[in-house]
Design a protein around this motif. Structure first.
Motif, PDB file in Angstrom:
ATOM      1  N   SER A 415       0.825  -1.215   0.000  1.00 19.70           N
ATOM      2  CA  SER A 415       0.000   0.000   0.000  1.00 19.70           C
ATOM      3  C   SER A 415       0.858   1.264   0.000  1.00 19.70           C
ATOM      4  CB  SER A 415      -0.934   0.003   1.211  1.00 19.70           C
ATOM      5  OG  SER A 415      -0.171  -0.087   2.402  1.00 19.70           O
ATOM      6  N   LEU A 416       1.985   1.197   0.805  1.00 21.19           N
ATOM      7  CA  LEU A 416       2.855   2.378   0.868  1.00 21.19           C
ATOM      8  C   LEU A 416       3.543   2.644  -0.466  1.00 21.19           C
ATOM      9  CD1 LEU A 416       4.137   4.613   2.522  1.00 21.19           C
ATOM     10  CD2 LEU A 416       5.912   2.990   3.245  1.00 21.19           C
ATOM     11  N   VAL A 417       3.988   1.550  -1.108  1.00 24.27           N
ATOM     12  CA  VAL A 417       4.648   1.703  -2.401  1.00 24.27           C
ATOM     13  C   VAL A 417       3.686   2.255  -3.444  1.00 24.27           C
ATOM     14  CG1 VAL A 417       5.704   0.437  -4.312  1.00 24.27           C
ATOM     15  CG2 VAL A 417       6.396  -0.047  -1.967  1.00 24.27           C
ATOM     16  N   SER A 418       2.438   1.752  -3.397  1.00 24.22           N
ATOM     17  CA  SER A 418       1.443   2.242  -4.353  1.00 24.22           C
ATOM     18  C   SER A 418       1.218   3.742  -4.181  1.00 24.22           C
ATOM     19  CB  SER A 418       0.122   1.489  -4.169  1.00 24.22           C
ATOM     20  OG  SER A 418       0.311   0.109  -4.411  1.00 24.22           O
ATOM     21  N   LEU A 419       1.125   4.179  -2.922  1.00 19.55           N
ATOM     22  CA  LEU A 419       0.914   5.602  -2.674  1.00 19.55           C
ATOM     23  C   LEU A 419       2.117   6.426  -3.128  1.00 19.55           C
ATOM     24  CD1 LEU A 419      -0.744   7.885  -1.432  1.00 19.55           C
ATOM     25  CD2 LEU A 419       0.328   7.345   0.787  1.00 19.55           C
ATOM     26  N   LEU A 420       3.318   5.924  -2.781  1.00 21.33           N
ATOM     27  CA  LEU A 420       4.516   6.659  -3.185  1.00 21.33           C
ATOM     28  C   LEU A 420       4.668   6.727  -4.709  1.00 21.33           C
ATOM     29  CD1 LEU A 420       7.111   5.341  -0.573  1.00 21.33           C
ATOM     30  CD2 LEU A 420       6.018   7.596  -0.650  1.00 21.33           C
ATOM     31  N   MET A 421       4.342   5.635  -5.393  1.00 16.85           N
ATOM     32  CA  MET A 421       4.418   5.631  -6.851  1.00 16.85           C
ATOM     33  C   MET A 421       3.439   6.620  -7.458  1.00 16.85           C
ATOM     34  SD  MET A 421       6.764   3.631  -8.030  1.00 16.85           S
ATOM     35  CE  MET A 421       6.200   3.383  -9.694  1.00 16.85           C
ATOM     36  N   PHE A 422       2.236   6.656  -6.868  1.00 15.25           N
ATOM     37  CA  PHE A 422       1.238   7.590  -7.385  1.00 15.25           C
ATOM     38  C   PHE A 422       1.723   9.039  -7.230  1.00 15.25           C
ATOM     39  CE2 PHE A 422      -2.538  10.229  -6.548  1.00 15.25           C
ATOM     40  CZ  PHE A 422      -3.156  10.108  -7.780  1.00 15.25           C
ATOM     41  N   LEU A 423       2.232   9.340  -6.013  1.00 13.74           N
ATOM     42  CA  LEU A 423       2.734  10.701  -5.789  1.00 13.74           C
ATOM     43  C   LEU A 423       3.940  11.010  -6.691  1.00 13.74           C
ATOM     44  CD1 LEU A 423       2.536  10.864  -1.885  1.00 13.74           C
ATOM     45  CD2 LEU A 423       1.001  11.941  -3.553  1.00 13.74           C
ATOM     46  N   PHE A 424       4.782  10.017  -6.896  1.00 12.90           N
ATOM     47  CA  PHE A 424       5.955  10.217  -7.752  1.00 12.90           C
ATOM     48  C   PHE A 424       5.563  10.494  -9.200  1.00 12.90           C
ATOM     49  CE2 PHE A 424       9.150   8.360 -10.603  1.00 12.90           C
ATOM     50  CZ  PHE A 424      10.234   9.160 -10.283  1.00 12.90           C
ATOM     51  N   LEU A 425       4.551   9.727  -9.664  1.00  9.31           N
ATOM     52  CA  LEU A 425       4.101   9.950 -11.040  1.00  9.31           C
ATOM     53  C   LEU A 425       3.505  11.340 -11.218  1.00  9.31           C
ATOM     54  CD1 LEU A 425       2.482   6.482 -11.848  1.00  9.31           C
ATOM     55  CD2 LEU A 425       4.573   7.433 -12.827  1.00  9.31           C
ATOM     56  N   LEU A 426       2.717  11.763 -10.218  1.00 10.54           N
ATOM     57  CA  LEU A 426       2.159  13.120 -10.306  1.00 10.54           C
ATOM     58  C   LEU A 426       3.264  14.172 -10.346  1.00 10.54           C
ATOM     59  CD1 LEU A 426      -0.906  12.999  -7.852  1.00 10.54           C
ATOM     60  CD2 LEU A 426      -0.939  13.090 -10.357  1.00 10.54           C
ATOM     61  N   TYR A 427       4.255  13.996  -9.449  1.00 11.42           N
ATOM     62  CA  TYR A 427       5.352  14.965  -9.419  1.00 11.42           C
ATOM     63  C   TYR A 427       6.187  14.929 -10.707  1.00 11.42           C
ATOM     64  CZ  TYR A 427       9.774  17.149  -8.210  1.00 11.42           C
ATOM     65  OH  TYR A 427      10.889  17.942  -8.222  1.00 11.42           O
ATOM     66  N   SER A 428       6.415  13.712 -11.221  1.00  9.90           N
ATOM     67  CA  SER A 428       7.203  13.586 -12.447  1.00  9.90           C
ATOM     68  C   SER A 428       6.526  14.282 -13.614  1.00  9.90           C
ATOM     69  CB  SER A 428       7.434  12.109 -12.775  1.00  9.90           C
ATOM     70  OG  SER A 428       8.193  11.493 -11.766  1.00  9.90           O
ATOM     71  N   ARG A 429       5.226  14.079 -13.705  1.00 11.91           N
ATOM     72  CA  ARG A 429       4.503  14.728 -14.802  1.00 11.91           C
ATOM     73  C   ARG A 429       4.561  16.242 -14.659  1.00 11.91           C
ATOM     74  NH1 ARG A 429      -1.268  12.253 -16.049  1.00 11.91           N
ATOM     75  NH2 ARG A 429      -0.983  13.796 -17.722  1.00 11.91           N
ATOM     76  N   TYR A 430       4.371  16.709 -13.431  1.00 17.34           N
ATOM     77  CA  TYR A 430       4.428  18.155 -13.207  1.00 17.34           C
ATOM     78  C   TYR A 430       5.825  18.703 -13.520  1.00 17.34           C
ATOM     79  CZ  TYR A 430       5.139  22.458 -10.595  1.00 17.34           C
ATOM     80  OH  TYR A 430       5.494  23.727 -10.233  1.00 17.34           O
ATOM     81  N   ASN A 431       6.848  18.017 -12.994  1.00 15.05           N
ATOM     82  CA  ASN A 431       8.219  18.482 -13.201  1.00 15.05           C
ATOM     83  C   ASN A 431       8.624  18.389 -14.671  1.00 15.05           C
ATOM     84  OD1 ASN A 431      10.764  19.401 -12.129  1.00 15.05           O
ATOM     85  ND2 ASN A 431      11.562  17.368 -12.554  1.00 15.05           N
ATOM     86  N   HIS A 432       8.205  17.313 -15.336  1.00 11.42           N
ATOM     87  CA  HIS A 432       8.510  17.151 -16.754  1.00 11.42           C
ATOM     88  C   HIS A 432       7.888  18.272 -17.583  1.00 11.42           C
ATOM     89  CE1 HIS A 432       9.578  15.063 -20.415  1.00 11.42           C
ATOM     90  NE2 HIS A 432       8.313  15.140 -20.822  1.00 11.42           N
ATOM     91  N   ARG A 433       6.635  18.581 -17.251  1.00 10.07           N
ATOM     92  CA  ARG A 433       5.956  19.653 -17.983  1.00 10.07           C
ATOM     93  C   ARG A 433       6.638  21.000 -17.747  1.00 10.07           C
ATOM     94  NH1 ARG A 433      -0.480  21.251 -17.409  1.00 10.07           N
ATOM     95  NH2 ARG A 433      -0.467  22.879 -19.031  1.00 10.07           N
ATOM     96  N   ARG A 434       7.025  21.253 -16.476  1.00 10.74           N
ATOM     97  CA  ARG A 434       7.686  22.524 -16.165  1.00 10.74           C
ATOM     98  C   ARG A 434       9.039  22.635 -16.883  1.00 10.74           C
ATOM     99  NH1 ARG A 434      11.301  24.217 -12.325  1.00 10.74           N
ATOM    100  NH2 ARG A 434      11.386  22.116 -11.459  1.00 10.74           N
ATOM    101  N   GLN A 435       9.800  21.525 -16.889  1.00  7.25           N
ATOM    102  CA  GLN A 435      11.095  21.549 -17.564  1.00  7.25           C
ATOM    103  C   GLN A 435      10.944  21.731 -19.076  1.00  7.25           C
ATOM    104  OE1 GLN A 435      13.066  17.966 -16.389  1.00  7.25           O
ATOM    105  NE2 GLN A 435      13.776  18.795 -14.425  1.00  7.25           N
ATOM    106  N   ASN A 436       9.901  21.110 -19.643  1.00  5.80           N
ATOM    107  CA  ASN A 436       9.657  21.291 -21.077  1.00  5.80           C
ATOM    108  C   ASN A 436       9.364  22.736 -21.427  1.00  5.80           C
ATOM    109  OD1 ASN A 436      10.127  18.683 -21.838  1.00  5.80           O
ATOM    110  ND2 ASN A 436       7.983  18.036 -21.773  1.00  5.80           N
ATOM    111  N   LEU A 437       8.563  23.383 -20.583  1.00  4.61           N
ATOM    112  CA  LEU A 437       8.247  24.801 -20.829  1.00  4.61           C
ATOM    113  C   LEU A 437       9.510  25.656 -20.756  1.00  4.61           C
ATOM    114  CD1 LEU A 437       4.901  25.191 -18.821  1.00  4.61           C
ATOM    115  CD2 LEU A 437       5.182  25.169 -21.306  1.00  4.61           C
ATOM    116  N   LEU A 438      10.340  25.403 -19.722  1.00  9.18           N
ATOM    117  CA  LEU A 438      11.582  26.170 -19.592  1.00  9.18           C
ATOM    118  C   LEU A 438      12.514  25.919 -20.767  1.00  9.18           C
ATOM    119  CD1 LEU A 438      12.311  25.703 -15.772  1.00  9.18           C
ATOM    120  CD2 LEU A 438      11.452  27.756 -16.916  1.00  9.18           C
ATOM    121  N   LEU A 439      12.583  24.626 -21.176  1.00  5.97           N
ATOM    122  CA  LEU A 439      13.467  24.283 -22.283  1.00  5.97           C
ATOM    123  C   LEU A 439      13.005  24.930 -23.587  1.00  5.97           C
ATOM    124  CD1 LEU A 439      15.891  22.664 -23.222  1.00  5.97           C
ATOM    125  CD2 LEU A 439      14.379  20.714 -23.599  1.00  5.97           C
ATOM    126  N   LYS A 440      11.678  24.947 -23.822  1.00  5.63           N
ATOM    127  CA  LYS A 440      11.157  25.569 -25.037  1.00  5.63           C
ATOM    128  C   LYS A 440      11.479  27.058 -25.073  1.00  5.63           C
ATOM    129  CE  LYS A 440       7.318  22.360 -25.902  1.00  5.63           C
ATOM    130  NZ  LYS A 440       5.844  22.209 -25.938  1.00  5.63           N
TER     131      LYS A 440
END
Length: 689
Positions: A415-440
């Motif tokens: 259960s803990l891993v599932s929660l951490l993975m979910f939070l990690f995926l949300l953060y990764s998507r957010y961070n990836h999107r932010r980095q893409n905007l900065l890179l563009k």
């Protein structure tokens, strides 16, 4: 300069010495480095000893001790060759390329630069590759090979991913600026050198910042801005003094001396220049000797020491030719032309100027360095393919390990891993999107900047091409431009009078050719000086532009002579047109450099083309020009301030038994229609009467 790769723990002892050198204490740093070399000597410290010799070579090179620098670099290369890591050898190759360039040994310099470039390509070091391409460009500029150097620098500024690094961008901009300054494209040189200075200021105590200051000062000297030039030279002295760069310090002192001579302080200026020359000869520094021969010649010319100036020009030419510095040969030829012109030896001045123009033109006709670029691109493609394969293997291994860890930990912390993975995926998507905007945003900004630099380079090429076809003083076209345009215009005018063309009926198919000579122009130069003569010619050119059309061919034929060819015009309007021009010149008040205001007149000879409209191909341009020249001579002999010209005539194959005038007899003409501003044709005095 790229940092030297050294994994040995003893190499950390060298870092304080480097910082001390960069903080403006080169002598203390060199002494401490010699102590480290003694301490490292032995098999146990091979890498640290090689690194110490490397920095000893660099410090010696920056302080103009070239022989000592070469010995240190060769020792460093010998030690690094015993190690498996090839990266340090690339750094030594790069430094040896700089050293041999400073000694005017360009073949060796290019050889070491290519060795360094190949090594960095093998290591997939993009920063190192860009650094070496800039070094190669600097060597090519020293040889006077501007076109391949500019092409390579453009490639670095536009294509290299490391072009955001200040060291690479600053040095590339500096070399582009110096190339344009030697090609006399001062506006472009000013812009690039300005950008180079701003970029190099970001680096700690950059040697190239000092050289950029010198180039800015030289540019100000050429534009007679002595106060600003001395300011740039003072900045350069501050940089070089912190490194004890003696050769560059002496060069800077000599340039300050040249500025002093131009301001009238001859004694102090010549003393500084002579001291610098003594140092260059004593240390046998060829590039410095070349610069100082040119500075000496300029200073002697300004003090009217013509023979000494010619001696330094001759010695500089021989030295530049010996070491293959074509750009400096062109500089000495330009200086020789200016000196001979000052000595009123116009014939030899013209020959020197013509040689300089031919040599300058040859500098931009060489092929670009395509083999080097193609080899670099090929190696990059191969390395990228290998990197992709390696990345795929690493990902597969990492994925298998991750699955094992997940299976082992799933029962305990599911259960803990599932929660951490979910939070990690949300953060990764957010961070990836932010980095893409900065890179563009960053990519867009850099793309716009590089496009602007590319446009400036293209504009510079066009400006260079246009400069070769125009007279630098008046802005009018020269004879080279006329040779490219005239044949087509002659054919058009001739074909217009053939039976298959009807344009001649419209009365707008003639070429109206005028040869104009300023009356008593030599007296203006003798009485008011050549600067006043130049200013007079510029104002005279404006009158030409006001009277004639922009579409007419306006040529500075030579000295005070101008050739005007009106295209698609009517010969019946020739007399009115040239009378309007004569009156415009006569009524104009010319303001000279010394403040004098004078009036002037001109004499004109002209001829319509084709002269015989019934036989349009009967007469060629050379004969028409000869008629026009005789008409100009007749106008001169008839009292000046007048015009004489030939509107139309019939050309005969046989001599004229009773010619109407000497001109008709000389050129076998009948039915001659002569126009003149004199009272009548009988008032004309022909040159062969």
């Amino acid at each position: 300069m790229l940092p030297l790769t050294c994994s040995s723990s003893e190499c950390g002892q060298i870092d304080p010495v480097i910082s001390q050198f960069q903080s403006g204490k080169p002598l203390e740093a060199s002494t401490q480095l010699d102590g480290l070399i003694d301490a490292f000597t032995g098999d146990a410290h091979t890498e640290a000893l090689a690194a110490a010799y490397f920095y000893k070579g660099r410090f010696s090179r920056l302080q103009s001790a070239y022989d000592e620098s070469l010995i240190a670099f060769e020792r460093s290369l010998e030690l690094f060759s015993t190690l498996e890591n090839p990266a340090p050898k690339a750094s030594v190759y790069s430094e040896l390329a700089r050293l041999h360039r400073a000694r005017c040994e360009f073949s060796d310099a290019l050889e070491y630069a290519y060795l360094a470039l190949n090594t960095y390509q093998i290591l997939e070091d993009a920063s190192g590759q860009a650094e070496q391409k800039v070094i190669v460009s600097g060597i090519l500029i020293s040889q006077g090979r501007f076109e391949p150097a500019l092409a390579l620098l453009q490639h670095v500024l536009k294509e290299e991913p490391v072009s955001q690094e200040p060291a690479v961008v600053g040095r590339a901009l500096y070399y582009v600026g110096t190339a344009y300054m030697q090609l006399e494209q001062y506006q472009m040189a000013r812009q690039y050198l300005k950008d180079a200075v701003e970029t190099l200021k970001q680096l700690p105590n950059s040697f190239f910042l000092g050289e950029a200051y010198i180039s800015k000062g030289k540019l100000m000297l050429r534009q007679a801005n002595y106060a600003e030039a001395k300011g740039w030279f003072a900045n350069a002295l501050s940089v070089f003094a912190g490194m004890n760069a003696s050769a560059e310090m002496h060069l800077t002192h000599s340039l300050i001396g040249l500025a002093a001579v131009r301001e009238g302080n001859v004694s102090d200026g010549m003393k500084a220049i002579s001291q610098a020359m003594d140092f260059a000869l004593q240390r046998d520094i060829v590039p410095l000797q070349l610069e100082l021969h040119l500075v000496h010649a300029q200073a002697m010319r300004m003090t009217d020491a013509h023979e000494e100036a010619l001696m330094h020009i001759r010695q500089g030419q021989e030295l530049a030719q010996k070491y293959g510095q074509i750009g400096m040969q062109a500089e000495f030829l330009r200086e020789k032309a200016d000196l001979l012109f000052q000595m009123k030896n116009y014939r030899w001045a013209y020959q020197a100027q013509e040689k300089s123009q031919k040599l300058s033109t040859s500098l931009v006709d060489e092929l670009r360095i395509q083999p080097l670029l193609q080899q670099s691109a090929q190696l990059q493609v191969e390395r990228q393919a290998e990197s992709i394969d390696t990345l795929k293997r690493d990902k597969a291994i990492e994925l298998a390990r991750a699955e094992q860890r997940n299976l082992r930990n799933m029962l305990i912390l599911g259960s803990l891993v599932s929660l951490l993975m979910f939070l990690f995926l949300l953060y990764s998507r957010y961070n990836h999107r932010r980095q893409n905007l900065l890179l563009k945003r960053e990519v867009k900004a850099r793309t716009a900047e590089l496009e602007q630099k590319n446009k400036q380079l293209k504009d510079a090429y066009k400006t260079l091409e246009d400069a070769s076809l125009r007279d630098p003083l008046t802005g009018l076209y020269n004879r080279y431009y006329l040779k490219s345009r005239l044949p087509g215009e002659l054919k058009r005018a001739q074909f217009a009078y053939t039976a298959t063309h009807a344009e001649a009926d419209e009365g707008q198919s003639d070429l109206l050719c005028f040869l104009i000579d300023i009356d008593y122009f030599k007296a203006i130069n003798d009485e008011h000086g050549h600067l006043s003569g130049d200013r007079f010619l510029v104002q005279f050119t404006r009158i030409i532009s006001d009277v004639f059309r922009d579409t007419d061919l306006q040529i500075r034929w030579g000295g005070e002579e101008f050739l005007i060819i009106c295209r698609q015009s009517c010969r019946t309007k020739m007399a009115a047109l040239i009378e309007r021009f004569r009156q415009a010149v006569k009524s104009h008040i010319f303001e000279l450099e010394d403040g004098a205001r004078i009036s002037a007149t001109c004499s004109i000879g002209f001829c319509a083309f084709p002269l015989d409209i019934q036989q349009p191909f009967k007469m060629q341009w050379e004969q028409a020009f000869s008629i026009m020249d005789d008409c100009l001579y007749a106008a001169k002999l008839s009292g000046r301030d007048c015009w004489v010209g030939l509107l139309e005539a019939t050309i005969s194959d046989k001599p004229i038994s009773a010619p109407a005038n000497p001109l008709a007899g000389r050129y076998k003409l009948s039915s001659v229609n002569i126009a003149t501003s004199l009272n009548n044709t009988a008032s004309i005095t022909w040159p062969y009467e």
